[in-house]
Design a protein around this motif. Structure first.
Motif, PDB file in Angstrom:
ATOM      1  N   PRO A  25       0.681  -1.294  -0.036  1.00  0.00           N
ATOM      2  CA  PRO A  25       0.147  -0.023  -0.052  1.00  0.00           C
ATOM      3  C   PRO A  25       0.754   1.237   0.112  1.00  0.00           C
ATOM      4  CG  PRO A  25       0.108  -1.121   2.072  1.00  0.00           C
ATOM      5  CD  PRO A  25       0.858  -2.148   1.253  1.00  0.00           C
ATOM      6  N   LEU A  26       0.673   1.922  -0.910  1.00  0.00           N
ATOM      7  CA  LEU A  26       1.445   3.293  -1.125  1.00  0.00           C
ATOM      8  C   LEU A  26       0.606   4.563  -1.284  1.00  0.00           C
ATOM      9  CD1 LEU A  26       3.871   1.482  -3.763  1.00  0.00           C
ATOM     10  CD2 LEU A  26       4.604   2.585  -1.372  1.00  0.00           C
ATOM     11  N   THR A  27       0.754   5.323  -0.435  1.00  0.00           N
ATOM     12  CA  THR A  27       0.171   6.635  -0.417  1.00  0.00           C
ATOM     13  C   THR A  27       0.753   7.414  -1.413  1.00  0.00           C
ATOM     14  OG1 THR A  27      -0.746   6.627   2.046  1.00  0.00           O
ATOM     15  CG2 THR A  27      -0.135   8.904   1.116  1.00  0.00           C
ATOM     16  N   PHE A 267       3.245  -7.540   7.441  1.00  0.00           N
ATOM     17  CA  PHE A 267       4.128  -6.641   8.486  1.00  0.00           C
ATOM     18  C   PHE A 267       4.651  -5.665   7.698  1.00  0.00           C
ATOM     19  CE2 PHE A 267       4.760 -10.744  11.082  1.00  0.00           C
ATOM     20  CZ  PHE A 267       3.920 -10.046  12.166  1.00  0.00           C
ATOM     21  N   VAL A 268       5.277  -4.610   8.280  1.00  0.00           N
ATOM     22  CA  VAL A 268       6.096  -3.492   7.786  1.00  0.00           C
ATOM     23  C   VAL A 268       7.653  -3.626   8.542  1.00  0.00           C
ATOM     24  CG1 VAL A 268       6.863  -1.105   7.360  1.00  0.00           C
ATOM     25  CG2 VAL A 268       4.328  -1.733   7.811  1.00  0.00           C
ATOM     26  N   GLU A 269       8.514  -4.126   7.942  1.00  0.00           N
ATOM     27  CA  GLU A 269       9.708  -4.817   8.516  1.00  0.00           C
ATOM     28  C   GLU A 269      10.314  -3.382   9.187  1.00  0.00           C
ATOM     29  OE1 GLU A 269      10.812  -7.352   9.558  1.00  0.00           O
ATOM     30  OE2 GLU A 269       9.350  -8.605   8.468  1.00  0.00           O
ATOM     31  N   PHE A 329       8.213  -0.922  -6.485  1.00  0.00           N
ATOM     32  CA  PHE A 329       7.163  -0.843  -7.449  1.00  0.00           C
ATOM     33  C   PHE A 329       6.448   0.518  -8.099  1.00  0.00           C
ATOM     34  CE2 PHE A 329       4.298  -5.079  -7.317  1.00  0.00           C
ATOM     35  CZ  PHE A 329       3.954  -4.888  -8.969  1.00  0.00           C
ATOM     36  N   ILE A 330       6.807   1.545  -7.036  1.00  0.00           N
ATOM     37  CA  ILE A 330       6.302   2.771  -7.843  1.00  0.00           C
ATOM     38  C   ILE A 330       7.047   2.991  -8.945  1.00  0.00           C
ATOM     39  CG2 ILE A 330       7.067   5.315  -7.200  1.00  0.00           C
ATOM     40  CD1 ILE A 330       6.338   4.738  -4.197  1.00  0.00           C
ATOM     41  N   ALA A 331       8.546   2.746  -9.216  1.00  0.00           N
ATOM     42  CA  ALA A 331       9.156   2.940 -10.117  1.00  0.00           C
ATOM     43  C   ALA A 331       9.293   2.193 -11.336  1.00  0.00           C
ATOM     44  CB  ALA A 331      10.390   3.256  -9.785  1.00  0.00           C
TER      45      ALA A 331
HETATM   46  C1  LIG Z   1       5.520   6.826  -0.872  1.00  0.00           C
HETATM   47  C2  LIG Z   1       5.024   5.823   0.275  1.00  0.00           C
HETATM   48  C3  LIG Z   1       3.814   5.671   0.726  1.00  0.00           C
HETATM   49  C4  LIG Z   1       3.545   4.797   1.771  1.00  0.00           C
HETATM   50  N1  LIG Z   1       2.256   4.678   2.060  1.00  0.00           N
HETATM   51  C5  LIG Z   1       1.807   3.469   2.619  1.00  0.00           C
HETATM   52  C6  LIG Z   1       0.255   3.281   3.029  1.00  0.00           C
HETATM   53  O1  LIG Z   1      -0.452   4.140   2.649  1.00  0.00           O
HETATM   54  N2  LIG Z   1       0.063   2.248   3.940  1.00  0.00           N
HETATM   55  C7  LIG Z   1       1.103   1.568   4.472  1.00  0.00           C
HETATM   56  O2  LIG Z   1       0.630   0.667   5.229  1.00  0.00           O
HETATM   57  N3  LIG Z   1       2.302   1.652   4.306  1.00  0.00           N
HETATM   58  C8  LIG Z   1       2.770   2.758   3.291  1.00  0.00           C
HETATM   59  N4  LIG Z   1       4.037   2.727   3.132  1.00  0.00           N
HETATM   60  C9  LIG Z   1       4.897   1.835   3.335  1.00  0.00           C
HETATM   61  C10 LIG Z   1       5.132   0.822   2.219  1.00  0.00           C
HETATM   62  O3  LIG Z   1       3.936  -0.031   2.253  1.00  0.00           O
HETATM   63  C11 LIG Z   1       6.230  -0.165   2.513  1.00  0.00           C
HETATM   64  O4  LIG Z   1       6.097  -0.836   3.895  1.00  0.00           O
HETATM   65  C12 LIG Z   1       7.489   0.270   2.486  1.00  0.00           C
HETATM   66  O5  LIG Z   1       7.901   1.397   1.732  1.00  0.00           O
HETATM   67  C13 LIG Z   1       8.720  -0.636   2.900  1.00  0.00           C
HETATM   68  O6  LIG Z   1       8.739  -1.322   1.359  1.00  0.00           O
HETATM   69  P1  LIG Z   1       9.923  -0.861   0.280  1.00  0.00           P
HETATM   70  O7  LIG Z   1      11.111  -1.128   1.015  1.00  0.00           O
HETATM   71  O8  LIG Z   1       9.646  -1.974  -0.614  1.00  0.00           O
HETATM   72  O9  LIG Z   1       9.431   0.372  -0.083  1.00  0.00           O
HETATM   73  C14 LIG Z   1       4.498   3.952   2.105  1.00  0.00           C
HETATM   74  C15 LIG Z   1       5.749   4.009   1.575  1.00  0.00           C
HETATM   75  C16 LIG Z   1       5.944   4.869   0.750  1.00  0.00           C
HETATM   76  C17 LIG Z   1       7.344   4.845   0.227  1.00  0.00           C
END
Ligand SMILES: Cc1cc2nc3c(=O)[nH]c(=O)nc-3n(C[C@H](O)[C@H](O)[C@H](O)COP(=O)(O)O)c2cc1C
Length: 370
Positions: A25-27, A267-269, A329-331
């Motif tokens: 999930p990405l805001t 989980f969020v690590e 995944f954004i990029a």
């Molecule tokens: C731009 C951005 C927005 C995010 N928004 C959310 C969100 O809406 N909900 C959530 O649980 N985590 C959010 N996260 C955390 C991500 O879901 C993820 O756990 C975190 O980026 C670590 O994964 P990565 O290292 O692959 O980026 C966000 C992270 C980023 C970078």
């Protein structure tokens, strides 16, 4: 015993995933400014990232106007928002994707400038997040001391989640994920540093976990357990969170969730929170998925700083079932395919994470067609 790989299919609830590379999930703060509804651009972004049998967890969406703390984050409480999300789910389903919606209330991680009538944000207790936030007018201001919710207001919070769950169903999602991570409202109740309540929602671990579990049960009543998921960040420090001793609290929460038969636990690590405005890579922190795996009989997903190789290793260890990717995944709209081929990844541009339009959103390239 033979453990699976990232490209071994996986069953979550009633859904058959064809691989284990999920979109976290990405805001992105690109909903329609006045209605806070998802728009055609958002549908295009998600459809770009949909794969046959791939899991997308759509960005955190506030279940009520008081649950918002940032510009242009989508909601899931109005008719326009249901219609906006319907375009997204239709576009993802047309590509064979599976899409869950993350239900959100930011609690004290808001500011009165985002609140209806400019009132103070709410939380478990009247304790402010230290540091500063961006207000609705774009200024930088200290976080405010939130107003502690009265006990008799808590059913209304649960009802907001229940209605959000109903709306998500109507909007065509395949399931919902309750956002219990990253220092937002449900985590504010869970953790002792933000919850000093003396009613049945504070004090003991059982009491602090009560709101999350009641919200989960409301969601289950709408969806059935096998299409409801929960996200937790036991060792996270986002938004001034951080339980001094996470093990007893999270062992209780996960122990209570386990018999409910959820779609998955996510989980969020702590080693890489990813969100926020700068890179934060923590070292010497535990791996939540390894620690809590023995307590979780169902599907476990984790996220935080994975690349193809480390994701493959984590899956092969048997300690986790799928990996959610955020920033990459954004990029890389075609991330699963790139990982499968061990292809080069496009670097992400943090400057375009939050807000804006097409740039840094739908204009990242796909791999050249072979
Ligand atoms: C731009 C951005 C927005 C995010 N928004 C959310 C969100 O809406 N909900 C959530 O649980 N985590 C959010 N996260 C955390 C991500 O879901 C993820 O756990 C975190 O980026 C670590 O994964 P990565 O290292 O692959 O980026 C966000 C992270 C980023 C970078």
């Amino acid at each position: 015993m033979h453990y699976p790989s990232l490209f071994t299919p996986l069953q979550i609830g009633p859904y058959h995933l064809s691989h284990r590379v999920a979109m976290a999930p990405l805001t992105r703060m690109r909903a329609d400014t006045s209605s806070l509804a998802a728009r055609a651009l958002n549908a295009e972004y998600y459809a770009q990232r949909a794969t046959q049998g791939g899991l997308i967890i759509a960005e955190a969406s506030q279940v009520t106007p008081t649950g918002r703390g940032n510009p242009d984050t989508p909601g899931i409480y109005s008719r326009a928002q249901v219609a906006g999300w319907k375009q997204v789910t239709d576009a993802v389903h047309a590509k064979g994707g599976i899409i869950f919606l993350q239900l959100w209330h930011v609690g004290r991680a808001s500011h009165s400038s985002y609140q209806p009538d400019g009132v103070l944000p709410v939380s478990a207790s009247a304790i402010a997040i230290s540091g500063k936030t961006r207000t609705a007018s774009g200024d930088i201001a200290p976080y405010e001391v939130p107003r502690a919710l009265r006990t008799d207001e808590i059913p209304g919070i649960i009802e907001a989640y229940r209605q959000g769950a109903r709306n998500a169903l109507e909007a065509g999602f395949d399931g919902i994920e309750i956002h219990g991570a990253n220092g937002y409202l449900l985590e504010q109740f869970l953790q002792s540093r933000s919850n000093l309540r003396i009613d049945r929602y504070g004090g003991s671990i059982e009491n602090r976990a009560r709101l999350l579990l009641e919200v989960v049960d409301a969601a289950i009543e709408v969806w059935g357990a096998d299409r409801v998921a929960v996200r937790l960040s036991p060792y996270g420090v986002a938004n001034d969170s951080g339980e001094a001793d996470p093990m007893p609290l999270y062992s209780h929460v996960i122990g209570q969730l386990a018999p409910r038969g959820l779609a998955y636990l996510h989980f969020v690590e702590p080693r890489s929170s990813g969100a926020g405005r700068s890179e934060v890579n923590h070292t010497d922190v535990p791996a939540a998925f390894e620690l809590f795996r023995p307590l979780w009989p169902g599907v476990l997903i984790t996220a935080g700083g994975f690349d193809g190789a480390s994701a493959e290793a984590a899956i092969a260890s048997g300690n986790v079932d799928a990996i959610a990717f955020g920033r990459t995944f954004i990029a890389n709209p075609d991330l699963p395919e790139r990982i499968r081929k061990n292809a080069m990844l496009t670097p992400y541009d943090r400057a375009t994470f939050y807000g804006g339009d097409v740039a840094g959103y739908t204009d990242y390239p796909f791999q050249e067609a072979e």
